[in-house]
Enzyme design. Structure first.
Site, mmCIF file in Angstrom:
data_model
loop_
_atom_site.group_PDB
_atom_site.id
_atom_site.type_symbol
_atom_site.label_atom_id
_atom_site.label_comp_id
_atom_site.label_asym_id
_atom_site.label_seq_id
_atom_site.Cartn_x
_atom_site.Cartn_y
_atom_site.Cartn_z
ATOM 1 N N ASN A 220 6.373 3.697 18.467
ATOM 2 C CA ASN A 220 7.726 3.408 17.982
ATOM 3 C C ASN A 220 8.287 4.612 17.229
ATOM 4 N N THR B 275 -8.732 -4.204 6.146
ATOM 5 C CA THR B 275 -7.434 -4.862 6.377
ATOM 6 C C THR B 275 -7.288 -5.352 7.810
ATOM 7 N N LYS C 149 -7.972 -2.324 15.500
ATOM 8 C CA LYS C 149 -6.943 -3.178 16.107
ATOM 9 C C LYS C 149 -7.542 -3.957 17.290
ATOM 10 N N ASN D 135 4.157 15.843 23.392
ATOM 11 C CA ASN D 135 4.525 16.101 21.991
ATOM 12 C C ASN D 135 5.381 17.366 21.859
ATOM 13 N N THR E 254 -1.351 -2.823 19.541
ATOM 14 C CA THR E 254 -0.983 -1.475 19.991
ATOM 15 C C THR E 254 -1.578 -1.143 21.356
ATOM 16 N N ASP E 255 -0.938 -0.216 22.047
ATOM 17 C CA ASP E 255 -1.505 0.254 23.322
ATOM 18 C C ASP E 255 -2.765 1.093 23.103
ATOM 19 N N GLU E 256 -3.006 1.522 21.846
ATOM 20 C CA GLU E 256 -4.173 2.396 21.595
ATOM 21 C C GLU E 256 -5.492 1.676 21.850
ATOM 22 N N TYR F 232 -8.998 3.535 13.928
ATOM 23 C CA TYR F 232 -7.797 2.685 13.887
ATOM 24 C C TYR F 232 -7.733 1.795 15.129
ATOM 25 N N THR G 244 0.876 -1.168 0.000
ATOM 26 C CA THR G 244 0.000 0.000 0.000
ATOM 27 C C THR G 244 0.914 1.219 0.000
ATOM 28 N N GLY H 12 -11.200 13.266 18.766
ATOM 29 C CA GLY H 12 -11.065 12.078 19.637
ATOM 30 C C GLY H 12 -9.640 11.822 20.091
ATOM 31 N N HIS H 13 -8.821 12.856 20.092
ATOM 32 C CA HIS H 13 -7.386 12.710 20.367
ATOM 33 C C HIS H 13 -7.131 12.137 21.770
HETATM 34 P P1 NAD Z 1 3.113 0.786 8.437
HETATM 35 O O1 NAD Z 1 1.885 1.514 8.022
HETATM 36 O O2 NAD Z 1 4.427 1.474 8.339
HETATM 37 O O3 NAD Z 1 3.238 -0.575 7.596
HETATM 38 C C1 NAD Z 1 2.136 -1.387 7.318
HETATM 39 C C2 NAD Z 1 2.558 -2.370 6.234
HETATM 40 O O4 NAD Z 1 1.446 -3.263 5.998
HETATM 41 C C3 NAD Z 1 2.883 -1.705 4.883
HETATM 42 O O5 NAD Z 1 4.058 -2.256 4.352
HETATM 43 C C4 NAD Z 1 1.682 -2.046 4.014
HETATM 44 O O6 NAD Z 1 2.001 -2.140 2.633
HETATM 45 C C5 NAD Z 1 1.272 -3.395 4.585
HETATM 46 N N1 NAD Z 1 -0.142 -3.713 4.344
HETATM 47 C C6 NAD Z 1 -1.219 -2.898 4.547
HETATM 48 N N2 NAD Z 1 -2.349 -3.539 4.212
HETATM 49 C C7 NAD Z 1 -1.989 -4.795 3.819
HETATM 50 C C8 NAD Z 1 -2.718 -5.942 3.374
HETATM 51 N N3 NAD Z 1 -4.053 -5.911 3.270
HETATM 52 N N4 NAD Z 1 -2.023 -7.063 3.082
HETATM 53 C C9 NAD Z 1 -0.675 -7.097 3.176
HETATM 54 N N5 NAD Z 1 0.068 -6.032 3.557
HETATM 55 C C10 NAD Z 1 -0.582 -4.900 3.889
HETATM 56 O O7 NAD Z 1 2.829 0.288 9.921
HETATM 57 P P2 NAD Z 1 3.842 0.162 11.157
HETATM 58 O O8 NAD Z 1 3.900 1.464 11.852
HETATM 59 O O9 NAD Z 1 5.067 -0.518 10.718
HETATM 60 O O10 NAD Z 1 2.992 -0.814 12.098
HETATM 61 C C11 NAD Z 1 3.079 -2.228 11.904
HETATM 62 C C12 NAD Z 1 2.140 -2.910 12.895
HETATM 63 O O11 NAD Z 1 2.512 -2.559 14.220
HETATM 64 C C13 NAD Z 1 0.680 -2.498 12.737
HETATM 65 O O12 NAD Z 1 -0.125 -3.641 12.923
HETATM 66 C C14 NAD Z 1 0.456 -1.492 13.857
HETATM 67 O O13 NAD Z 1 -0.875 -1.522 14.298
HETATM 68 C C15 NAD Z 1 1.397 -2.023 14.925
HETATM 69 N N6 NAD Z 1 1.944 -1.027 15.853
HETATM 70 C C16 NAD Z 1 2.556 0.096 15.384
HETATM 71 C C17 NAD Z 1 3.121 0.993 16.282
HETATM 72 C C18 NAD Z 1 3.833 2.239 15.812
HETATM 73 O O14 NAD Z 1 4.214 3.058 16.643
HETATM 74 N N7 NAD Z 1 4.062 2.421 14.522
HETATM 75 C C19 NAD Z 1 3.048 0.730 17.655
HETATM 76 C C20 NAD Z 1 2.393 -0.425 18.088
HETATM 77 C C21 NAD Z 1 1.863 -1.311 17.180
HETATM 78 O O1 DAU Z 2 0.651 4.020 20.416
HETATM 79 C C1 DAU Z 2 0.941 3.212 19.330
HETATM 80 C C2 DAU Z 2 0.458 3.872 18.064
HETATM 81 O O2 DAU Z 2 1.338 4.950 17.802
HETATM 82 C C3 DAU Z 2 0.399 2.921 16.873
HETATM 83 O O3 DAU Z 2 -0.545 1.922 17.132
HETATM 84 C C4 DAU Z 2 0.040 3.684 15.595
HETATM 85 O O4 DAU Z 2 0.084 2.804 14.475
HETATM 86 C C5 DAU Z 2 1.035 4.794 15.399
HETATM 87 O O5 DAU Z 2 0.703 5.563 14.252
HETATM 88 C C6 DAU Z 2 1.077 5.687 16.631
HETATM 89 O O6 DAU Z 2 -0.175 6.399 16.778
HETATM 90 P P1 DAU Z 2 -0.219 7.941 17.210
HETATM 91 O O7 DAU Z 2 -1.503 8.512 16.785
HETATM 92 O O8 DAU Z 2 0.171 8.095 18.645
HETATM 93 O O9 DAU Z 2 1.022 8.467 16.309
HETATM 94 P P2 DAU Z 2 1.204 9.829 15.481
HETATM 95 O O10 DAU Z 2 2.636 9.885 15.079
HETATM 96 O O11 DAU Z 2 0.172 9.995 14.426
HETATM 97 O O12 DAU Z 2 0.950 10.944 16.588
HETATM 98 C C7 DAU Z 2 1.750 10.992 17.766
HETATM 99 C C8 DAU Z 2 1.238 12.173 18.601
HETATM 100 O O13 DAU Z 2 1.555 13.384 17.894
HETATM 101 C C9 DAU Z 2 -0.260 12.184 18.776
HETATM 102 O O14 DAU Z 2 -0.556 12.779 20.047
HETATM 103 C C10 DAU Z 2 -0.754 13.120 17.669
HETATM 104 C C11 DAU Z 2 0.373 14.119 17.567
HETATM 105 N N1 DAU Z 2 0.600 14.728 16.234
HETATM 106 C C12 DAU Z 2 0.735 13.891 15.166
HETATM 107 C C13 DAU Z 2 0.968 14.409 13.915
HETATM 108 C C14 DAU Z 2 1.099 13.505 12.698
HETATM 109 C C15 DAU Z 2 0.720 16.084 16.124
HETATM 110 O O15 DAU Z 2 0.617 16.837 17.115
HETATM 111 N N2 DAU Z 2 0.974 16.602 14.881
HETATM 112 C C16 DAU Z 2 1.081 15.819 13.768
HETATM 113 O O16 DAU Z 2 1.287 16.367 12.646
#
Ligand code: NAD
Ligand code: DAU
Length: 347
Positions: A184, A99, A158, A253, A128-130, A154, A35, A288-289
């Protein structure tokens, strides 16, 4: 033996594959739909490794999953694939339902059939912790038994997938593991998320948008520490259990933005002698932040002996340095050329 990773071309999945190949010879298959968030550029340095294979596909394609599980005698599946960005889930929730919920259900069904054929198997669902919702400042951090209170589409998608995974464990005995990780950060993070967006915007002379009052709190974990925790849970976690993963690094933040600006002031001083922090701007809040996330990682520490190797200061330094050293990666993503490369090979 082989493991199957879904979503391995995304941020955490690609870091996990790098970590996996650096720590074992076992083959890893990466199934990813590519994607907008999937970027094979994240894996270019390892794409020719003999124990790595990429398959473009959707987790909902049950026949393809069945064939991969059987033909490669897959002994474990690590499920990252998801729509992952909260803002996108607000403007378009249905892709998240398709998905994260339906896709996971298809994957579980294929996994169950594979396991029923007598294969040793584990299904690790990366969540996720969300799913736990939002904490007040005085609340204790989330534990594994915290109630589910997802607030965004989202988080709700999850949460739904967590319930399906758990149900396949309880009802059919499928050996499932669920992890709940906090935010992360690190290399290959798509610059729609806060930290890479701040670094990219700051160095491009753009505004640094902080939602609402900028005082929301996230509990940050360096992605390499998350990947190591996942390897440990996959190896030694108890089937049917959930594990919280977090770095004990709560930051507002606004603090994160100021830290990044201060680092950039040192590494890449502005010509007029000013500070990048003047680019910070408070903007309209996310609907809903969630106010605060925080993870209690006691179970993972005590059962599996995991603890994060990097503090937030160390991790953010490594991260800012990585983005400054890899401007072509960010330029390919923000300019869209990372998709040309996908199109050349996979359409
Ligand atoms: P990301 O959006 O960077 O990557 C998602 C990947 O999934 C992409 O490579 C995309 O192409 C692939 N994908 C999407 N839909 C698909 C489908 N239908 N079939 C196959 N592949 C598909 O996400 P991320 O930040 O790397 O997160 C990975 C996982 O970890 C997610 O499940 C997310 O909920 C979880 N997670 C993320 C965080 C974070 O901070 N990023 C924290 C906790 C948990
Ligand atoms: O907690 C784990 C989650 O962390 C994962 O499950 C999600 O996949 C991942 O995207 C992340 O979610 P958040 O919503 O916390 O991440 P984001 O980077 O979008 O936002 C982090 C914080 O920063 C949140 O309080 C919103 C704020 N923010 C985000 C963006 C993109 C801003 O203030 N400005 C911005 O432009």
């Amino acid at each position: 033996m082989t493991i199957l990773v879904t979503g391995g071309a995304g941020f955490i999945g690609s870091n996990f594959i790098h970590d996996w190949l650096a720590s074992t010879d076992e083959t890893v298959i990466n199934l990813d739909k590519l994607t907008y968030a999937g970027n094979l550029g994240n894996l270019r340095d390892i794409e020719h490794e003999p124990n790595y294979m990429f398959v473009r596909g959707d987790i909902a394609e049950v026949d393809r999953i069945r064939a991969l599980l059987t033909n490669f005698k897959v002994r474990a599946l690590v499920h990252f694939a998801a729509e992952s960005h909260v803002d996108r889930s607000i403007s378009g929730p249905m892709g998240f339902v398709e998905t994260n919920i339906l896709g996971t259900a298809h994957l579980l069904q294929a996994a169950l059939e594979h396991w029923h054929r007598g294969n040793a198997f584990r299904f690790l669902h990366v969540s996720t912790d969300e799913v736990f919702g939002s904490l007040e400042p005085e609340d204790a951090p989330f534990v594994e038994s915290s109630p589910y209170r997802p607030n965004s589409p989202y988080a709700a998608s999850k949460a739904a997938s967590d319930h399906l995974v758990r149900a396949y464990g309880e009802t059919y005995g499928l050996p499932v593991l669920i992890t709940h990780c906090s935010n992360n950060y690190g290399p290959y993070h798509f610059p729609e998320k806060l930290i890479p967006l701040l670094i990219h915007n700051a160095t491009s002379g753009k505004q640094l948008p902080l939602y609402g009052d900028g005082m929301q709190v996230r509990d940050w974990l360096y992605v390499g520490d998350h990947c190591r925790a996942l390897r440990m849970v996959l190896a030694d976690g108890r089937p049917g259990q959930t594990y919280n993963i977090g770095g004990n690094a709560e930051r507002q933040n606004i603090e994160v933005a100021r830290t990044i600006c201060a680092m950039l002031d040192d590494y890449l001083p502005l010509l007029d002698g000013g500070s990048y922090s003047s680019q910070i701007m408070l903007v309209r809040d996310r609907p809903g932040h969630d106010r605060r996330y925080a993870i209690d990682n006691t179970k993972l520490r005590s059962e599996l002996g995991w603890s994060p190797l990097l503090s937030f200061d160390e991790g953010i330094t490594k991260t800012v340095e990585w983005y400054l050293e890899n401007p072509t990666w960010t330029a390919a993503v923000t300019g869209g050329s990372y998709r040309d490369w996908v199109a050349e090979q996979y359409t």
